[in-house]
Write an enzyme that holds these catalytic residues in place. Structure first.
Site, mmCIF file in Angstrom:
data_model
loop_
_atom_site.group_PDB
_atom_site.id
_atom_site.type_symbol
_atom_site.label_atom_id
_atom_site.label_comp_id
_atom_site.label_asym_id
_atom_site.label_seq_id
_atom_site.Cartn_x
_atom_site.Cartn_y
_atom_site.Cartn_z
ATOM 1 N N SER A 24 -65.858 -6.020 49.602
ATOM 2 C CA SER A 24 -65.008 -4.847 49.379
ATOM 3 C C SER A 24 -65.462 -3.631 50.197
ATOM 4 O O SER A 24 -65.437 -3.669 51.414
ATOM 5 C CB SER A 24 -64.959 -4.548 47.879
ATOM 6 N N ASP A 35 -61.599 -4.694 51.782
ATOM 7 C CA ASP A 35 -60.749 -5.854 51.470
ATOM 8 C C ASP A 35 -59.324 -5.425 51.084
ATOM 9 O O ASP A 35 -58.526 -6.239 50.614
ATOM 10 C CB ASP A 35 -61.356 -6.745 50.388
ATOM 11 N N ASP A 42 -57.834 -3.690 48.783
ATOM 12 C CA ASP A 42 -57.197 -3.578 47.464
ATOM 13 C C ASP A 42 -57.060 -2.103 47.073
ATOM 14 O O ASP A 42 -56.423 -1.779 46.082
ATOM 15 C CB ASP A 42 -57.916 -4.397 46.372
HETATM 16 MG MG MG Z 1 -61.972 -3.441 47.418
#
Ligand code: MG
Length: 455
Positions: free
Chosen positions: A100, A243, A245
């Protein structure tokens, strides 16, 4: 409803994370693959972000899955929410190699359930049990799984987001996208282009050394993006974490939009369209609750961690409630009519839709939000549990929320004190209507914690 947080041995709130070669080795990832393959049968989708260690680790993961009889579809490099979407649509389970927002030397594994959500605490404890006991299905030649490479599947995720909005809703709008050399190089520029926007990219070539900026999209790391937004007259800039998100935004004047304001802005738009519940952790600024309630929505608080938000949203729906939105105050937002996980690409697309449908500039929309002051602090201590117990006693006559740590709620402000699960520190967040009352509350609390720490 109450969501319980369990302490795990290996997995944190967002899967397993560590420095590659030190905490996180191919051996460990192989073991995680074997454990997951023993626990979940069928066809498992795997993917990874752009980190240099990704290929070595994803091969270890696949070896574990195949040797325990699972079939594997390798979706290649893609954002975590893209893999979650694909798992929800067509696979039995999933696993993502990603760290992440962590620096390039880190990597990790995130397990995805058949419904596209991250694995919850109860199932993760079972998985950890298998990992520590090394009790896997034996490798039998006639039961070894097969592997398919399917990097094209990411297009289904892109298609789903683009078709969530009216055709070419971004026409005439210029947007600068900074994927930070991460997997969203493959998705967000295409999503916004297909929505009709003119898209410029920065750090748009995938590179696991992250040469342009670190994977955490901090305001400091986004100065070049801010300059580019202003110089090309863009409506906004959007940057993702490693990543994708999470999404964070730069307004048309080059100003960083604080993530709670971003959350509140999108919450106001969604809650205006549709009434229902909004779910968020106890650490989110009050502005989200204020705008949601103003629009007639109700708010539910969870422990800190997007998995608790996603699972609470699902539970509320299964109990017959309407749930319209969820997310965290870090740019990780969940759109339940798309999927039950944080989705950076969807968040960027929603911003295009909001600016287009309101006809207003991003800075003007932000200026209409309620004003709040948020102070974040931390203190080193090896006695986190005692600090929390004593704080609870000191403030016992005030309104307390014990969902995660101790939240002291006053009329126009609140303070949250939590012990970190991974480091010997106490985290403190103050959210207040005015700067002075926020700073007073902060000093009062820090004085108490210092005294407890010295006892
Ligand atoms: Mg993330």
């Amino acid at each position: 409803m109450q969501t319980t947080k369990f302490q795990k041995r290996l997995f944190g709130t967002n899967g397993v994370r560590g420095v590659v070669g030190k905490d996180l080795t191919p051996d460990l990832v192989l073991t995680i693959g074997e454990a997951l393959g023993t626990m979940r049968k069928g066809c498992i989708a795997v993917g990874r972000d752009t980190r240099t260690s990704g290929e070595a680790l994803v091969n270890a993961l696949k070896s574990g899955l195949l040797s325990t009889g699972c079939d594997v579809v390798d979706c290649g490099i893609l954002p975590t929410p893209a893999l979650q979407y694909l798992v929800k649509e067509q696979f039995d389970s999933g696993a993502m190699i990603t760290a992440s927002h962590n620096p390039p030397e880190y990597n990790g594994v995130k397990i995805i359930e058949a419904d596209g959500t991250e694995m919850g605490d109860e199932e993760t404890l079972k998985l950890e049990h298998l990992i520590f006991d090394l009790s896997f299905c034996p490798l039998l030649w006639e039961h070894v799984g097969y592997e398919i490479h399917a990097p094209h599947l990411v297009q289904k995720y892109i298609h789903a987001i683009v078709h969530h909005f009216p055709d070419k809703v971004g026409s005439g709008m210029t947007v600068v996208v900074d994927p930070g050399s991460g997997p969203s190089c493959l998705t967000t520029p295409q999503i916004l282009t297909e929505m009709g926007c003119r898209v410029l990219t920065l750090n748009g070539i995938m590179d696991g050394t992250f040469p342009g900026r670190l994977p955490e999209p901090s305001s400091d790391g986004l100065r070049t993006l801010a300059d580019l937004v202003v110089s090309c007259g863009a409506a906004f800039g959007v940057a993702h974490d490693g990543d994708a998100d999470r999404s964070v935004f730069i307004d048309e004047n080059g100003r960083f939009v604080e993530e709670n304001q971003e959350f509140a802005l999108i919450a106001r738009h969604i809650c205006h369209q549709k009434k229902g519940a909004l779910v968020t952790p106890v650490s989110t600024s009050q502005i989200v609750e204020i705008v949601a309630k103003n629009e007639g929505s109700t708010i539910y608080y969870t422990p800190v961690g997007s998995i608790y938000v996603a699972r609470t949203m699902r539970s509320l729906i299964s109990e017959g409630n309407e749930v319209v939105f969820g997310g965290e105050g870090n740019g990780g937002l969940i759109f339940p009519d798309h999927q039950f996980c944080r989705d950076g690409g969807m968040t960027a697309a929603m911003m295009v839709f909001i600016l287009s449908s309101t006809g207003q500039q991003l800075s003007a929309l932000i200026n209409t939000l309620p004003k709040r002051t948020m102070i974040k602090d931390k203190m080193s201590t090896s006695r986190g549990a005692k600090v929390l117990e004593d704080i609870k006693k000191i403030y016992k006559n005030e309104t307390l929320d014990l969902t995660d740590g101790v939240k002291i709620i006053r009329k126009n402000s609140w303070a949250l004190v939590r012990a970190s699960g991974t480091e010997p520190i106490i985290r403190i967040i103050i959210d207040a209507e005015c700067s002075d009352c926020g700073h007073d509350f902060h000093s009062e609390l820090m004085d108490h914690i210092s005294i407890i720490n010295k006892e």
